[in-house]
Design an enzyme around this catalytic site. Structure first.
Site, PDB file in Angstrom:
ATOM      1  N   ASP A   8       0.521  -2.067   0.750  1.00 41.88           N
ATOM      2  CA  ASP A   8       1.638  -2.325   1.657  1.00 41.88           C
ATOM      3  C   ASP A   8       1.492  -1.386   2.865  1.00 41.88           C
ATOM      4  O   ASP A   8       1.489  -0.170   2.706  1.00 41.88           O
ATOM      5  CB  ASP A   8       2.944  -2.032   0.893  1.00 41.88           C
ATOM      6  CG  ASP A   8       4.176  -2.475   1.644  1.00 41.88           C
ATOM      7  OD1 ASP A   8       5.218  -2.661   0.988  1.00 41.88           O
ATOM      8  OD2 ASP A   8       4.121  -2.604   2.882  1.00 41.88           O
ATOM      9  N   ASP A 110       1.367  -7.959   6.102  1.00 39.25           N
ATOM     10  CA  ASP A 110       1.148  -6.529   5.833  1.00 39.25           C
ATOM     11  C   ASP A 110       1.118  -6.183   4.345  1.00 39.25           C
ATOM     12  O   ASP A 110       1.222  -5.017   4.005  1.00 39.25           O
ATOM     13  CB  ASP A 110       2.219  -5.688   6.548  1.00 39.25           C
ATOM     14  CG  ASP A 110       3.599  -5.921   5.978  1.00 39.25           C
ATOM     15  OD1 ASP A 110       3.833  -7.001   5.422  1.00 39.25           O
ATOM     16  OD2 ASP A 110       4.454  -5.028   6.086  1.00 39.25           O
ATOM     17  N   GLU A 111       0.980  -7.175   3.496  1.00 38.13           N
ATOM     18  CA  GLU A 111       0.940  -6.904   2.056  1.00 38.13           C
ATOM     19  C   GLU A 111      -0.137  -7.757   1.400  1.00 38.13           C
ATOM     20  O   GLU A 111      -0.292  -8.925   1.729  1.00 38.13           O
ATOM     21  CB  GLU A 111       2.271  -7.268   1.379  1.00 38.13           C
ATOM     22  CG  GLU A 111       3.426  -6.371   1.741  1.00 38.13           C
ATOM     23  CD  GLU A 111       4.701  -6.820   1.048  1.00 38.13           C
ATOM     24  OE1 GLU A 111       4.633  -7.306  -0.098  1.00 38.13           O
ATOM     25  OE2 GLU A 111       5.755  -6.707   1.668  1.00 38.13           O
TER      26      GLU A 111
END
Length: 422
Positions: A8, A110-111
């Site tokens: 993350d 973003d993960e």
DNA sequence: TCTGGGGTCCTAGGACCC
DNA sequence: TCTGGGGTCCTAGGACCC
């Protein structure tokens, strides 16, 4: 024997923006001052998209208005988003993750999850756990060194626990949530920190005297099911650390597609509204054709200046991917439902998608065939010369953008690869 | 010029059919 | 017509995620 990693990016948009600006010779690192990435207030998109840790200390939350954020922190630095840059940062990160495992599941920009397979010689136990932590630390360090931004890595026996672990302390941390650690590390947390427990569910649970994840885990699942229906069973399982979903790199089949936009001004007349619907249909139908689907359900969403949102949908007599047919239906839906109040936001969504193959073969109708060819030609021109290369005549003396919705319209600028950092 | 935009899934309730 | 019950389809709305 394997573990799941959840990676993350810390304050993703803001970190990426900070790194890019440092690369460009900027002397200030946005991550070290109260700063946010935010939309354009003049266009009424003025909300916080990402915040630095110093900004968070002022009580600034993602999603709140820039106006509100400035009240909390008068010197706040606000920078506009660059979605094209963020896509590239995301790609670069996944490329590094791929050096650690062949199986990566992108969860959002973003993960991402990583299926970390231990060598066959490793059996369950401390050695295996230590090996996983060591790999996560290396991955985190490599991303930081090569790309300049920090991530949290959560390690667990499944995706749920890995994701919960990555949320612990930030930034730049590796955390574990092995099964034996669940009572100590997860059960004491407030119930709303559990994945899939949002505000509404947390409120209901508190009404039943359930305040922590541990209390939810210990509750009678039949009772939870009775109170919260199907999602109740899911969160009860999550509270107990149960999740049997696999890390998979197969993309989810797309179920629906749509574009919406908060308008720069309130719309008060039907003609303008129809024109905006056309701009939204152009974008949405283009995306539909790109994935080679036809839609059977068209839906129009309206939000009034009072922020009342409502929508209206209908099923088409036959599936289509033709812009003008989708627009025609959108206008009909709009006329049937609009209450004549000023509109702040409008959207067009397409669902119940099916393959466009049969449809293409059955183009017996001349007029449909013409529409079809027109759409294809326009798609090809836009692909080759940019989305602004060709647009409908009705937009030429209008302040309304000919294509609306979608966040990646400013992708004409090419950003250097993040891997060139350091 | 105080409230974004992209999705998925579930449920309630009405219409309709047998 | 003082009308049962099951099943399907459709729409609206709400919950959640990023």
């Amino acid at each position: 024997m394997f573990y799941v990693f959840h990676v993350d990016v810390n304050s993703a948009y803001l970190s990426w923006e900070a790194v890019y600006r440092l690369q460009q010779g900027d002397s200030i690192d946005l991550r070290t001052i109260p700063a946010v990435v935010g939309g354009s207030e003049a266009d009424r998109h003025g909300i916080v998209l990402a915040k630095s840790i110093p900004a968070k200390k002022f009580g600034i939350h993602t999603g709140e208005t820039l106006y509100g954020a400035r009240q909390k922190c008068p010197g706040l630095v606000v920078v506009p988003p660059r979605y094209g840059l963020y896509m590239q940062c995301s790609e670069a990160m996944v490329a590094i993750m791929n050096q650690y495992a062949p199986l990566i599941q992108r969860y959002s920009i973003d993960e991402a999850f990583l299926h970390y397979q231990l060598p066959p010689s490793m059996i369950q136990g401390q050695g295996a756990e230590a090996a996983a932590v060591a790999a996560a630390l290396r991955l985190k360090a490599q991303i930081r060194q090569e790309l300049g931004f920090t991530v949290n890595v959560g390690i667990g026996p499944n995706k749920l626990l890995a994701k919960m672990a990555s949320e612990f302390q930030k930034p730049d941390q590796v955390h574990t949530l092995f099964r034996h650690e669940v009572p100590e590390k997860m059960w004491p947390l407030p119930v709303q920190e559990l994945f899939f427990v949002g505000r509404a569910t947390a409120r209901k649970l508190r009404g039943y005297n359930i305040f922590t994840i541990g209390q939810l885990a210990a509750a009678d699942p039949q009772l939870i099911h009775c109170w919260l229906k199907k999602p109740g069973l899911l969160i009860w399982q999550y509270a107990n650390g149960l999740d049997d979903s696999r890390v998979t790199d197969e993309p989810m089949p797309i179920k629906s597609i749509g574009n919406s936009s908060t308008l720069p001004f309130d719309v008060t007349d039907r003609a303008t509204a129809h024109q905006i619907l056309l701009a939204l249909c152009e974008t949405t139908a283009m995306r539909l054709r790109k994935i080679r689907r036809c839609a059977q359900v068209v839906s129009v969403t309206l939000r009034s200046s009072e922020l009342i949102t409502y929508r209206h949908q209908c099923r088409l007599a036959s599936p289509t991917d033709v812009t003008s047919l989708i627009w025609q239906e959108s206008c009909r839906l709009f006329d049937n439902v609009w209450k004549k109040e000023p509109l702040r936001h409008m959207g067009v969504h397409l669902s119940d998608l099916c393959s466009n193959e049969y449809y293409q073969l059955s183009l017996f109708h001349q007029h449909l065939e013409k529409h079809h060819q027109l759409d294809r030609t326009i798609d090809a021109l836009r692909l080759r010369f940019g989305t602004r290369a060709v647009f409908r005549g009705c937009f030429s003396h209008s302040s309304i953008q000919p294509l609306m919705g979608g966040v990646l319209q400013d992708q004409e600028v090419d950003y250097p690869m993040m891997a060139s950092y350091l």
